[in-house]
Design a protein around this motif. Structure first.
Motif, PDB file in Angstrom:
ATOM      1  N   LEU A 132       0.837  -1.193   0.000  1.00 16.47           N
ATOM      2  CA  LEU A 132       0.000   0.000   0.000  1.00 16.47           C
ATOM      3  C   LEU A 132       0.876   1.247   0.000  1.00 16.47           C
ATOM      4  CD1 LEU A 132      -2.669  -1.090   2.639  1.00 16.47           C
ATOM      5  CD2 LEU A 132      -2.892  -1.086   0.138  1.00 16.47           C
ATOM      6  N   LEU A 133       0.398   2.283  -0.679  1.00 20.32           N
ATOM      7  CA  LEU A 133       1.094   3.561  -0.743  1.00 20.32           C
ATOM      8  C   LEU A 133       0.241   4.640  -0.099  1.00 20.32           C
ATOM      9  CD1 LEU A 133       2.356   3.494  -4.458  1.00 20.32           C
ATOM     10  CD2 LEU A 133       3.554   2.680  -2.411  1.00 20.32           C
ATOM     11  N   ALA A 134       0.899   5.567   0.586  1.00 17.91           N
ATOM     12  CA  ALA A 134       0.182   6.703   1.159  1.00 17.91           C
ATOM     13  C   ALA A 134      -0.136   7.734   0.088  1.00 17.91           C
ATOM     14  CB  ALA A 134       1.015   7.335   2.270  1.00 17.91           C
ATOM     15  N   SER A 135       0.752   7.853  -0.892  1.00 18.38           N
ATOM     16  CA  SER A 135       0.566   8.831  -1.963  1.00 18.38           C
ATOM     17  C   SER A 135       1.322   8.365  -3.197  1.00 18.38           C
ATOM     18  CB  SER A 135       1.073  10.214  -1.524  1.00 18.38           C
ATOM     19  OG  SER A 135       2.468  10.155  -1.247  1.00 18.38           O
ATOM     20  N   GLY A 159      -9.396   5.885  -1.612  1.00 17.04           N
ATOM     21  CA  GLY A 159     -10.005   7.118  -1.135  1.00 17.04           C
ATOM     22  C   GLY A 159     -11.503   7.146  -1.396  1.00 17.04           C
ATOM     23  N   GLY A 160     -12.084   8.318  -1.370  1.00 18.37           N
ATOM     24  CA  GLY A 160     -13.524   8.445  -1.587  1.00 18.37           C
ATOM     25  C   GLY A 160     -14.309   7.695  -0.531  1.00 18.37           C
ATOM     26  N   ALA A 161     -15.366   6.986  -0.961  1.00 20.43           N
ATOM     27  CA  ALA A 161     -16.223   6.254  -0.028  1.00 20.43           C
ATOM     28  C   ALA A 161     -15.482   5.147   0.700  1.00 20.43           C
ATOM     29  CB  ALA A 161     -17.425   5.680  -0.777  1.00 20.43           C
ATOM     30  N   LEU A 162     -14.426   4.613   0.089  1.00 22.11           N
ATOM     31  CA  LEU A 162     -13.684   3.525   0.710  1.00 22.11           C
ATOM     32  C   LEU A 162     -13.037   3.962   2.018  1.00 22.11           C
ATOM     33  CD1 LEU A 162     -12.614   0.619   0.517  1.00 22.11           C
ATOM     34  CD2 LEU A 162     -10.662   1.529  -0.782  1.00 22.11           C
ATOM     35  N   SER A 163     -12.656   5.222   2.113  1.00 19.26           N
ATOM     36  CA  SER A 163     -11.939   5.706   3.283  1.00 19.26           C
ATOM     37  C   SER A 163     -12.849   5.943   4.489  1.00 19.26           C
ATOM     38  CB  SER A 163     -11.204   7.004   2.942  1.00 19.26           C
ATOM     39  OG  SER A 163     -12.124   8.016   2.567  1.00 19.26           O
ATOM     40  N   LYS A 164     -14.148   5.784   4.292  1.00 16.73           N
ATOM     41  CA  LYS A 164     -15.102   6.031   5.381  1.00 16.73           C
ATOM     42  C   LYS A 164     -15.525   4.707   6.015  1.00 16.73           C
ATOM     43  CE  LYS A 164     -16.843  10.016   2.816  1.00 16.73           C
ATOM     44  NZ  LYS A 164     -17.996  10.585   2.060  1.00 16.73           N
ATOM     45  N   GLU A 165     -15.569   4.676   7.340  1.00 14.84           N
ATOM     46  CA  GLU A 165     -16.028   3.481   8.039  1.00 14.84           C
ATOM     47  C   GLU A 165     -17.520   3.277   7.758  1.00 14.84           C
ATOM     48  OE1 GLU A 165     -14.739   1.066   9.819  1.00 14.84           O
ATOM     49  OE2 GLU A 165     -12.676   1.795   9.653  1.00 14.84           O
ATOM     50  N   HIS A 194      -6.932  -0.469   6.946  1.00 13.01           N
ATOM     51  CA  HIS A 194      -6.140   0.323   5.995  1.00 13.01           C
ATOM     52  C   HIS A 194      -7.014   1.055   4.974  1.00 13.01           C
ATOM     53  CE1 HIS A 194      -3.026  -1.751   7.997  1.00 13.01           C
ATOM     54  NE2 HIS A 194      -2.925  -2.793   7.202  1.00 13.01           N
ATOM     55  N   ARG A 195      -8.194   1.469   5.417  1.00 14.13           N
ATOM     56  CA  ARG A 195      -9.104   2.178   4.515  1.00 14.13           C
ATOM     57  C   ARG A 195      -8.559   3.542   4.092  1.00 14.13           C
ATOM     58  NH1 ARG A 195     -14.599   0.747   4.329  1.00 14.13           N
ATOM     59  NH2 ARG A 195     -15.130  -1.139   5.488  1.00 14.13           N
ATOM     60  N   ASP A 196      -7.647   4.096   4.870  1.00 10.85           N
ATOM     61  CA  ASP A 196      -7.140   5.418   4.552  1.00 10.85           C
ATOM     62  C   ASP A 196      -5.866   5.390   3.709  1.00 10.85           C
ATOM     63  OD1 ASP A 196      -5.983   4.241   6.761  1.00 10.85           O
ATOM     64  OD2 ASP A 196      -5.715   6.089   7.885  1.00 10.85           O
ATOM     65  N   ALA A 197      -5.482   4.218   3.204  1.00 10.77           N
ATOM     66  CA  ALA A 197      -4.363   4.167   2.245  1.00 10.77           C
ATOM     67  C   ALA A 197      -4.754   4.930   0.979  1.00 10.77           C
ATOM     68  CB  ALA A 197      -4.014   2.729   1.914  1.00 10.77           C
ATOM     69  N   TRP A 216       7.052   6.372  -0.260  1.00 13.63           N
ATOM     70  CA  TRP A 216       5.615   6.681  -0.297  1.00 13.63           C
ATOM     71  C   TRP A 216       4.783   5.541   0.297  1.00 13.63           C
ATOM     72  CZ3 TRP A 216       9.058   6.953  -4.381  1.00 13.63           C
ATOM     73  CH2 TRP A 216       9.552   8.244  -4.614  1.00 13.63           C
ATOM     74  N   SER A 217       5.455   4.686   1.043  1.00 15.73           N
ATOM     75  CA  SER A 217       4.780   3.518   1.596  1.00 15.73           C
ATOM     76  C   SER A 217       3.769   3.914   2.673  1.00 15.73           C
ATOM     77  CB  SER A 217       5.809   2.562   2.196  1.00 15.73           C
ATOM     78  OG  SER A 217       5.163   1.494   2.870  1.00 15.73           O
ATOM     79  N   PHE A 218       2.646   3.247   2.665  1.00 12.91           N
ATOM     80  CA  PHE A 218       1.647   3.379   3.730  1.00 12.91           C
ATOM     81  C   PHE A 218       1.876   2.332   4.807  1.00 12.91           C
ATOM     82  CE2 PHE A 218      -2.424   2.180   5.638  1.00 12.91           C
ATOM     83  CZ  PHE A 218      -2.958   3.412   5.997  1.00 12.91           C
ATOM     84  N   GLY A 219       2.418   1.187   4.383  1.00 13.02           N
ATOM     85  CA  GLY A 219       2.590   0.059   5.297  1.00 13.02           C
ATOM     86  C   GLY A 219       1.416  -0.884   5.204  1.00 13.02           C
ATOM     87  N   GLY A 220       1.703  -2.171   5.368  1.00 14.70           N
ATOM     88  CA  GLY A 220       0.637  -3.164   5.359  1.00 14.70           C
ATOM     89  C   GLY A 220       0.188  -3.558   3.969  1.00 14.70           C
ATOM     90  N   SER A 221      -0.923  -4.286   3.932  1.00 13.99           N
ATOM     91  CA  SER A 221      -1.440  -4.821   2.682  1.00 13.99           C
ATOM     92  C   SER A 221      -2.949  -5.003   2.831  1.00 13.99           C
ATOM     93  CB  SER A 221      -0.759  -6.160   2.351  1.00 13.99           C
ATOM     94  OG  SER A 221      -0.938  -7.072   3.432  1.00 13.99           O
ATOM     95  N   LEU A 222      -3.574  -5.652   1.856  1.00 17.68           N
ATOM     96  CA  LEU A 222      -5.005  -5.950   1.896  1.00 17.68           C
ATOM     97  C   LEU A 222      -5.197  -7.458   1.809  1.00 17.68           C
ATOM     98  CD1 LEU A 222      -6.300  -3.169  -0.515  1.00 17.68           C
ATOM     99  CD2 LEU A 222      -6.582  -3.228   1.974  1.00 17.68           C
TER     100      LEU A 222
END
Length: 448
Positions: free
Chosen positions: A314-317, A347-353, A362-365, A397-403
């Protein structure tokens, strides 16, 4: 084994039996599986019988429908094959009920008759149950979130040999864990979920040649932050072989594909896509209005089994500097061994709980980076080493973790990386309660 065979409405296949090899073989042909036997379940009770037999005889249990999540050899395990659990009921009021073996392709076709769409992945040939249990982040995720957010109820056989009807009201903890916890808490036999009134989308892919690669990749990195939530996109750097079914413009060449799904009006979709259309001269422009049931055409992921090496992070940006680093690592001059390297915007709707929380983390990746190489198995370790180097190159630009759905080949460490420590501990506690004999200890399960 004979006692199990007599208890089944379906079939039991042991090594040497007709059908054993076909049912035991996963989608990734590089993984050689040798389960002790395969239960070809005809109904949910067959899954119960298999789990109880495994518990009584000290066997681990694995499950597959299309086989996309299998990444270990399953040595000595009892493999439950759920392909025959293919119920598919679509209610015109906007929901569906499917069996564990039902694919998204079947749901999309049935829903299209009522103008309804489901939140499938990029490859509709995978099962609804397996995909949704890993969260389910697909080509409309920025607009509608994860597939697991739309689940109403599940039927699952837990490790204690019980079949349970699970909702947010009846078993809230299990409902939380089954939506995103992958196969760690039991074998899903059926589920019900909401559909969307979306008969048409503006979608497809733009393909560019190697000479436009730098311009398109940089333009995409600058374009993504401007997009509204009605748009979901990904970028793929590809080296497709010249095979039947591969367009002549793409086969045997380095190309860049921009995948795009817009859920608003076609005119607005075209307006938002204009900067990418202007970034180079497309070899193919296949973005157009289409039935939502054809969303699989956006990615055109292969359905046939292949020997592959997959990796993800996952990437943060993904700024311009990240785009340039990606081009150096896997661009047209890089001699990369990867068949495909893709970056998906989140992002978008995915980032919302969701209203009812789930185990999906990791919804905010900001982005997901995914690579796949195809080769004879002896060459796959080299492809894996290259993928690891790509991840290191993008570390700034790593976010850390995976899906979960992208971590099948990463073992226990990959599973752990799909979750925060808090969520992983909660999943482990649930697994200890619902699977006291640790039957589901193979594959993607929390350590305990």
């Amino acid at each position: 084994m004979e006692s199990l065979k007599r208890a089944l409405a379906g079939s039991l296949h042991q090594p040497g039996d007709p059908g054993y090899s076909a049912l035991a073989t996963p989608w990734n042909l590089a993984v050689q599986t040798t389960p002790a036997a395969v239960v070809e379940a005809a109904n949910a009770q067959d899954v119960v019988e298999a789990v109880r037999f495994a518990a009584a005889n000290g066997l681990p249990v694995a499950v597959q429908a299309t086989g996309h999540g299998i990444a270990s050899d399953l040595a000595g395990a009892l493999l439950v094959h759920t392909g025959r659990l293919d119920e598919c009921t679509v209610d015109p009021a906007g929901w569906a009920r499917t069996g564990a073996g039902t694919t998204w392709k079947a749901v999309l076709a049935a829903g299209a008759q009522h103008g309804l769409a489901g939140l499938s992945g990029s490859a509709p040939g995978v099962s609804v149950a397996g995909y949704t249990s890993g969260g389910g982040i697909g080509p409309m995720a920025r607009t509608f979130g994860a597939a697991s957010d739309r689940v109403r109820s599940l039927e699952v056989v837990t490790g204690d040999g019980q079949i349970r009807h699970v909702t947010a009201e009846t078993e809230p903890e299990l409902f939380w864990g089954l939506r995103g916890g992958k196969g760690s808490l039991g074998i899903i036999t059926a589920l019900e979920f909401d559909l969307l009134p979306l008969p048409v989308i503006y979608a497809g892919a733009l393909f560019f040649g190697a000479e436009s690669a730098a311009d398109v990749v940089l333009a995409w990195s600058e374009w993504c932050p401007t997009l509204p939530p009605e748009a979901t996109t990904s970028l793929a750097l590809m080296q497709l072989p010249p095979l039947p079914g591969v367009p002549e413009q793409l086969g045997g060449k380095f190309t860049v594909a921009v995948r795009y799904v817009f859920t608003g009006s076609p005119d607005d979709g075209a307006r938002w896509l204009a900067p990418i259309r202007a970034a180079g001269v497309p070899l193919i422009d296949a973005v157009q209005s289409m039935p939502s049931s054809l969303i699989g055409a956006v990615h055109s992921d292969p359905e046939d089994a292949l020997p592959v090496q997959e990796a993800s992070c996952l990437l943060a940006s993904f700024p311009a500097e990240g785009a340039q680093t990606l081009l150096r690592a896997v661009g047209p001059e890089s001699n990369s061994p990867q068949l495909l390297v893709e970056i998906r915007q989140f992002g978008g709707a995915l980032s919302k709980e969701p209203d009812v929380a789930s185990a999906l983390c990791h919804r905010d990746a900001g982005f997901g980076l995914y690579s796949v190489g195809v080769a004879a198995p002896p060459a796959l370790p080299g492809i894996a080493a290259h993928a690891a180097g790509l991840s290191r190159a993008m570390a700034d630009w790593s976010f850390g973790g995976s899906l979960p759905n992208f971590s099948a080949g990463a073992g226990a460490a990959g599973f752990a990386g799909s979750y925060t420590q808090e969520v992983l501990a909660r999943l482990a506690g649930l697994a200890g309660h619902y699977d006291p004999e640790a039957l589901f200890r193979l594959g993607q399960v929390p350590a305990r």
